[in-house]
Design a protein around this motif. Structure first.
Motif, mmCIF file in Angstrom:
data_model
loop_
_atom_site.group_PDB
_atom_site.id
_atom_site.type_symbol
_atom_site.label_atom_id
_atom_site.label_comp_id
_atom_site.label_asym_id
_atom_site.label_seq_id
_atom_site.Cartn_x
_atom_site.Cartn_y
_atom_site.Cartn_z
ATOM 1 N N TYR A 127 48.034 44.436 34.676
ATOM 2 C CA TYR A 127 48.782 45.263 35.614
ATOM 3 C C TYR A 127 49.971 45.958 34.952
ATOM 4 O O TYR A 127 50.366 47.044 35.358
ATOM 5 N N ALA B 215 50.359 51.623 35.041
ATOM 6 C CA ALA B 215 50.340 50.769 36.221
ATOM 7 C C ALA B 215 51.373 51.257 37.222
ATOM 8 O O ALA B 215 52.379 51.880 36.869
ATOM 9 N N ARG C 201 49.004 47.776 41.719
ATOM 10 C CA ARG C 201 47.763 48.487 41.971
ATOM 11 C C ARG C 201 47.513 48.570 43.470
ATOM 12 O O ARG C 201 48.108 47.820 44.259
ATOM 13 N N GLU D 291 40.009 50.276 42.332
ATOM 14 C CA GLU D 291 41.435 50.576 42.392
ATOM 15 C C GLU D 291 41.628 52.086 42.493
ATOM 16 O O GLU D 291 40.874 52.860 41.894
#
Length: 415
Positions: free
Chosen positions: A28, A33, A310, A338
């Motif tokens: 992440y 990110a 996310r 995602e």
């Protein structure tokens, strides 16, 4: 709003993932990110997939009921779906619930009571949670709707579509004009809060006929009205065999009439297709347009769930039988991805630009984890074309932008 802690249990580790929390955190925090400082409000959507008859314009995940419905088996699967989803939303409060379909009002009073009991057992609900259920006028029974209310439903959304018998036939609806009027009377006497769904620009519909539909609806003083322009959606009967619809000028005249009549009756036009009395906006739908989170359970339901770095989208298996079997196996999610950082601006604006009064620019950062500068170029272009108004406290579509909303939204693709 829930502050986010960057810890293994808060990183959205899904049930069934094999990564360790440390490995997940490392992924992440890679370049690109997101960085959400707080989680958005969370709603729950529950899908009931059956209907009496599929309407020719409908592209929702609905299936004609043939014989007795496997209600208990389906509700068992919905509970399994919810239980298996809990790790994603652990500790988060549910602010609104929407039971849609299909035709949820085909559900038995006992079935609905069991469903609401399961939800309350597994999830923390806000004390003032708005709990909406969709209903078809052809399924109205006064005593059953009182039972729905007693089980916790506090808002009803009724798919009237038209009060004109000929137009109801053209739309393939299972109710007639008398049943439509009776449904509204039952709703008004049973629920303090209800919505009427109407459609316009129907096959063969004149401006006067659209006006009469709206006047009939307004005569009941519903707290909320949804007014949808009939569209030819792909993979529907109407798309394959298109009926003759009013021309663009007539449709535009209908839209102008709706805006004028609802405003005169004291309704706020707060979203593209939504009109509400003061304080009666649909909280569940507002959460969608403000890019809030929602967990969708049941056949074909969609979810959007945020984590610190996310935002995840999911879709359940669409066929009821496939969904039930997948839930029993432990994973009813058919698709999952995602939202890419490059798509986040478009996804936010696709929703937020539907709000006629616009939004605070700070909301963009709160819900996307990105700076508003990520969409500055598109904002400048839209403002230059007169489709958008903005200052340091507000971004909103202009009247021209509302008229050409699809064009305005598309300007944020790839931004």
């Amino acid at each position: 709003m829930i502050p986010i802690k960057v810890a293994g249990s808060d990183l959205g580790k899904l049930a069934g993932e094999s990564r360790s929390p440390a490995a997940t955190a490392l992924q992440y925090l890679q370049p690109g990110a997101l960085n959400l400082t707080a989680l958005p409000p969370l709603s729950l959507y529950i899908h009931f997939p059956w209907c009496v008859r599929k309407c020719p314009y409908c592209d929702f995940n609905s299936h004609e009921a043939k014989g007795a419905l496997p209600e208990k088996e389906y509700l068992d699967a919905v509970r399994l779906d919810l239980e298996q989803s809990l790790p994603m939303i652990w500790g988060r409060k549910i602010h609104t619930i929407f039971i849609g379909g299909g035709t949820p009002s085909l559900m038995s009073a006992a079935g609905l009571d069991r469903l609401m009991s399961d939800v309350r057992t597994l999830l923390p609900l806000a004390l003032d949670a708005e709990i909406t259920m969709e209903a078809n006028p052809g399924t109205f029974e006064a005593e059953r709707f009182k039972s729905y209310r007693d089980s916790g439903i506090n808002r009803l959304s009724i798919g009237i579509q038209s009060f004109n018998g000929n137009h109801l036939k053209a739309l393939g609806r299972i109710h007639d004009e008398a049943e439509a009027l009776r449904a509204v009377e039952i709703a008004r006497s049973t629920f303090d809060n209800f919505n009427l769904d109407l459609m316009f620009a129907l096959p063969g519909q004149t401006l006067d006929e659209a006006r009469r539909d709206l006047q009939t609806a307004l005569s009941f003083a519903p707290p909320h009205l949804s007014m949808y322009h009939l569209t030819m959606e792909p993979n529907t009967v109407f798309a394959k065999y298109p009926p003759t619809l009013p021309d663009d000028d007539t449709s535009a005249d209908m839209q102008d009439m709706i805006l004028e009549a609802t405003a005169s009756a004291g309704y706020q036009h707060y979203e593209v297709s939504a009109y509400a009395q003061s304080g009666r906006q649909a909280k569940h739908n507002l959460n969608y347009w403000q890019f809030g989170d929602y967990l969708g359970i049941g056949a074909g339901a969609h979810s959007k769930i945020s984590f610190p770095h996310r935002v995840l989208r999911q879709a359940r298996y669409k066929q009821p039988g496939s969904f039930i079997e997948a839930a029993k196996r432990g994973n009813p999610v058919q698709e999952e991805h995602e939202i890419a950082r490059g798509d986040m601006g478009f996804e936010f604006m696709l929703n937020a630009l539907r709000l006629t009064e616009g939004f605070d620019p700070n909301l963009f950062g709160e819900r996307t984890g990105m700076s508003i500068s990520a969409i500055t170029k598109a904002l400048n272009e839209a403002e230059g074309k007169g489709l958008l108004y903005r200052d340091h406290k507000l971004i909103k579509p202009t009247e021209l932008g509302q008229r050409f909303l699809n064009d305005l939204q598309e300007m944020f693709l790839g931004s």
